[in-house]
Motif scaffolding. Structure first.
Motif, short mmCIF file in Angstrom:
data_model
loop_
_atom_site.label_atom_id
_atom_site.label_comp_id
_atom_site.label_asym_id
_atom_site.label_seq_id
_atom_site.Cartn_x
_atom_site.Cartn_y
_atom_site.Cartn_z
N THR A 29 0.83 -1.21 0.00
CA THR A 29 0.00 0.00 0.00
C THR A 29 0.86 1.26 0.00
OG1 THR A 29 -1.79 -1.14 1.15
CG2 THR A 29 -1.77 1.28 1.27
N ARG A 30 1.95 1.27 0.83
CA ARG A 30 2.83 2.43 0.87
C ARG A 30 3.45 2.71 -0.49
NH1 ARG A 30 5.42 0.31 5.33
NH2 ARG A 30 7.47 0.51 4.34
N VAL A 31 3.91 1.66 -1.16
CA VAL A 31 4.54 1.82 -2.47
C VAL A 31 3.52 2.32 -3.50
CG1 VAL A 31 5.71 0.64 -4.37
CG2 VAL A 31 6.33 0.10 -2.00
N GLU A 32 2.32 1.75 -3.49
CA GLU A 32 1.29 2.16 -4.45
C GLU A 32 0.89 3.62 -4.26
OE1 GLU A 32 -1.67 -0.76 -3.74
OE2 GLU A 32 -0.83 -2.21 -5.18
N VAL A 33 0.77 4.05 -2.99
CA VAL A 33 0.42 5.44 -2.71
C VAL A 33 1.54 6.36 -3.20
CG1 VAL A 33 0.07 7.13 -0.87
CG2 VAL A 33 -1.12 4.94 -0.79
N ALA A 34 2.79 5.99 -2.92
CA ALA A 34 3.93 6.80 -3.36
C ALA A 34 3.98 6.89 -4.87
CB ALA A 34 5.24 6.24 -2.81
N ALA A 35 3.75 5.76 -5.55
CA ALA A 35 3.77 5.75 -7.01
C ALA A 35 2.68 6.64 -7.58
CB ALA A 35 3.62 4.33 -7.53
N ARG A 36 1.49 6.57 -6.98
CA ARG A 36 0.38 7.39 -7.45
C ARG A 36 0.68 8.88 -7.24
NH1 ARG A 36 -3.18 4.70 -5.16
NH2 ARG A 36 -3.48 5.93 -3.26
N ASP A 37 1.24 9.21 -6.08
CA ASP A 37 1.56 10.61 -5.80
C ASP A 37 2.61 11.16 -6.75
OD1 ASP A 37 1.27 10.32 -2.15
OD2 ASP A 37 -0.24 10.58 -3.72
N LEU A 38 3.53 10.30 -7.17
CA LEU A 38 4.60 10.74 -8.07
C LEU A 38 4.21 10.65 -9.54
CD1 LEU A 38 7.62 9.03 -6.26
CD2 LEU A 38 7.22 11.49 -6.46
N GLY A 39 3.01 10.15 -9.82
CA GLY A 39 2.56 10.04 -11.21
C GLY A 39 3.21 8.90 -11.96
N TYR A 40 3.70 7.87 -11.24
CA TYR A 40 4.38 6.75 -11.88
C TYR A 40 3.36 5.87 -12.61
CZ TYR A 40 6.92 2.39 -12.43
OH TYR A 40 7.51 1.27 -12.94
N VAL A 41 3.70 5.48 -13.84
CA VAL A 41 2.88 4.55 -14.62
C VAL A 41 3.71 3.32 -14.90
CG1 VAL A 41 1.56 4.22 -16.74
CG2 VAL A 41 1.66 6.49 -15.69
N SER A 42 3.20 2.15 -14.54
CA SER A 42 3.98 0.91 -14.67
C SER A 42 4.19 0.57 -16.14
CB SER A 42 3.25 -0.25 -13.99
OG SER A 42 2.10 -0.62 -14.74
N PRO A 43 5.26 -0.19 -16.45
CA PRO A 43 5.50 -0.59 -17.84
C PRO A 43 4.33 -1.34 -18.45
CG PRO A 43 7.45 -0.97 -16.49
CD PRO A 43 6.35 -0.58 -15.55
N SER A 44 3.66 -2.20 -17.66
CA SER A 44 2.54 -2.96 -18.21
C SER A 44 1.39 -2.04 -18.58
CB SER A 44 2.07 -4.02 -17.19
OG SER A 44 1.67 -3.40 -15.98
N ASP A 45 1.14 -1.01 -17.74
CA ASP A 45 0.08 -0.06 -18.07
C ASP A 45 0.44 0.74 -19.31
OD1 ASP A 45 -1.41 -0.86 -15.94
OD2 ASP A 45 -0.74 0.76 -14.60
N ARG A 46 1.71 1.10 -19.45
CA ARG A 46 2.11 1.86 -20.62
C ARG A 46 1.95 1.05 -21.89
NH1 ARG A 46 6.66 2.99 -17.60
NH2 ARG A 46 7.95 1.89 -19.09
N ARG A 47 2.28 -0.25 -21.82
CA ARG A 47 2.14 -1.09 -23.01
C ARG A 47 0.68 -1.22 -23.42
NH1 ARG A 47 6.60 -3.82 -20.59
NH2 ARG A 47 5.24 -5.15 -19.36
N GLY A 48 -0.21 -1.15 -22.46
CA GLY A 48 -1.62 -1.27 -22.78
C GLY A 48 -2.23 0.04 -23.21
N GLY A 49 -1.53 1.14 -23.06
CA GLY A 49 -2.09 2.45 -23.41
C GLY A 49 -1.16 3.19 -24.33
N LEU A 50 -0.71 4.36 -23.87
CA LEU A 50 0.17 5.18 -24.68
C LEU A 50 1.55 4.55 -24.78
CD1 LEU A 50 -0.79 8.67 -23.25
CD2 LEU A 50 -1.54 7.67 -25.43
N PRO A 51 2.31 4.86 -25.85
CA PRO A 51 3.68 4.35 -25.96
C PRO A 51 4.52 4.78 -24.75
CG PRO A 51 2.96 5.35 -28.02
CD PRO A 51 1.92 5.67 -27.00
N GLY A 52 5.40 3.89 -24.31
CA GLY A 52 6.21 4.18 -23.14
C GLY A 52 7.32 5.16 -23.43
N ARG A 53 7.87 5.75 -22.37
CA ARG A 53 9.00 6.65 -22.50
C ARG A 53 10.26 5.80 -22.66
NH1 ARG A 53 8.91 10.17 -17.28
NH2 ARG A 53 10.43 11.40 -18.46
#
Length: 333
Positions: A29-53
């Motif tokens: 939960t701590r990691v997920e909250v931190a990732a959300r606050d920092l605007g982090y998008v996981s590689p799997s989510d990027r592959r399913g949506g916009l092209p990754g950086r």
């Protein structure tokens, strides 16, 4: 960044961000909250949506221990930032500006955010082509810098050369050879200047025939070690400007029936895995290669985001690691 914000280790954050299940729920939960606050998008989510950086990481030598250490730092920082790292070799043709424009154009066309180049010799045409294409550039341990404002990451090479030679002087050595890198390599020149500064501070006159130059490689170390040990008055110690060079020097000594460190002390530079696997284990100047890779990636992303930098050049600290390849000269024990 996510790991720091969540107060967990990088491997733990990586497990959560990559969907692994072997993490405690509170920690997850701590990691997920931190990732959300920092605007982090996981590689799997990027592959399913916009092209990754994506950024390019370019080496002259892909298989050296040095390159692998830098690669580990760049990819770890890329994982933290949600950026993919594509590894390539530096182009080897000499077509000048047109070739440089083609290289920059290809990278821009496939959506690269920028490029990190490691220990390669850059041309002014290449740097200007990256500028025209709007591709940020960061160089690690550059062999040359065609423009002073090129952003680079390195280590305190002068201080490292000074420290290595001061260590040998403290053991009683006075004839100290230098098996350096290419004469045009900025990092190698800084190590040589540090070496000479230590000699002069100790009242030892640098002798031109004791300082040689070659590639940062085992064959070059063997060749330079052979030339130094074949002198009418050979050195009792040699400071080599890389670990692989140092191993070549050790082999040159072995072929002459000399033992390290009984007959010859050797100091390397880098502290790759080769230094600890060598027999004897190498005394070295450690430069923080993974950290240099991390800093380069983070700096590149700042440039890509349009941020200004306080300095175009960052140097990370080196320090001496004493192991088994150095000892007082035989006559002073």
């Amino acid at each position: 960044m996510v790991a720091d914000a969540a107060g967990v280790s990088l491997p733990t954050a990586s497990k959560v961000l990559n969907g692994r299940g072997d993490v405690a729920s509170a920690t997850r939960t701590r990691v997920e909250v931190a990732a959300r606050d920092l605007g982090y998008v996981s590689p799997s989510d990027r592959r399913g949506g916009l092209p990754g950086r994506t950024v390019d990481l370019v080496f002259d030598d892909l298989v050296s221990p040095y390159s692998l250490e830098v690669l580990s730092g760049v990819t770890e920082a890329g994982t933290e930032a949600g950026v993919d790292v594509v590894v390539n070799r530096a182009p080897r043709d000499d077509a000048g500006a047109r070739s440089a424009d083609d290289w920059a154009g290809r990278l821009k066309a496939v959506g690269r955010e920028g490029i990190i180049i490691v220990t390669s010799e850059l041309t002014l045409e290449q740097v200007e082509s990256f500028d025209r294409a709007g591709l940020p550039l960061v160089v690690i341990d550059p062999l040359n810098l065609p423009r002073v404002e090129v952003t680079s990451v390195g280590a305190t090479n002068f201080s490292g050369g000074l420290t290595a030679t001061e260590h040998l002087l403290s053991l009683g050595h006075r004839r100290i050879g230098f098996a350096g890198g290419p004469e045009r390599a900025a990092c190698g020149q800084a190590r040589l200047h540090g070496h000479r500064a230590a000699l002069e501070k100790a009242g030892v006159r640098p002798e031109p025939d004791l300082a040689l130059h070659g590639a940062f490689s085992y064959p070059a170390g063997l060749e330079m070690g052979t030339r130094l040990l074949d002198l009418p008055r050979p050195p009792t110690a040699i400071f080599a400007a890389s670990d692989t060079t140092a191993l070549g020097v050790v082999e040159a000594a072995r072929r002459r029936g000399l033992r390290v460190p009984d007959d010859l002390s050797v100091v390397g530079f880098d502290d790759t895995i080769l230094a600890t696997l060598a027999t004897p284990a190498l005394t070295v100047v450690r430069q923080p290669l993974p950290d240099m890779g991390r800093v380069a990636l983070r700096t590149l992303l700042r440039l890509a985001a349009g941020e200004s930098l306080d300095s175009h050049h960052v140097e990370l600290a080196t320090h001496l690691v004493v192991r088994d390849s150095t000892a007082p000269p035989r006559g002073e024990r």
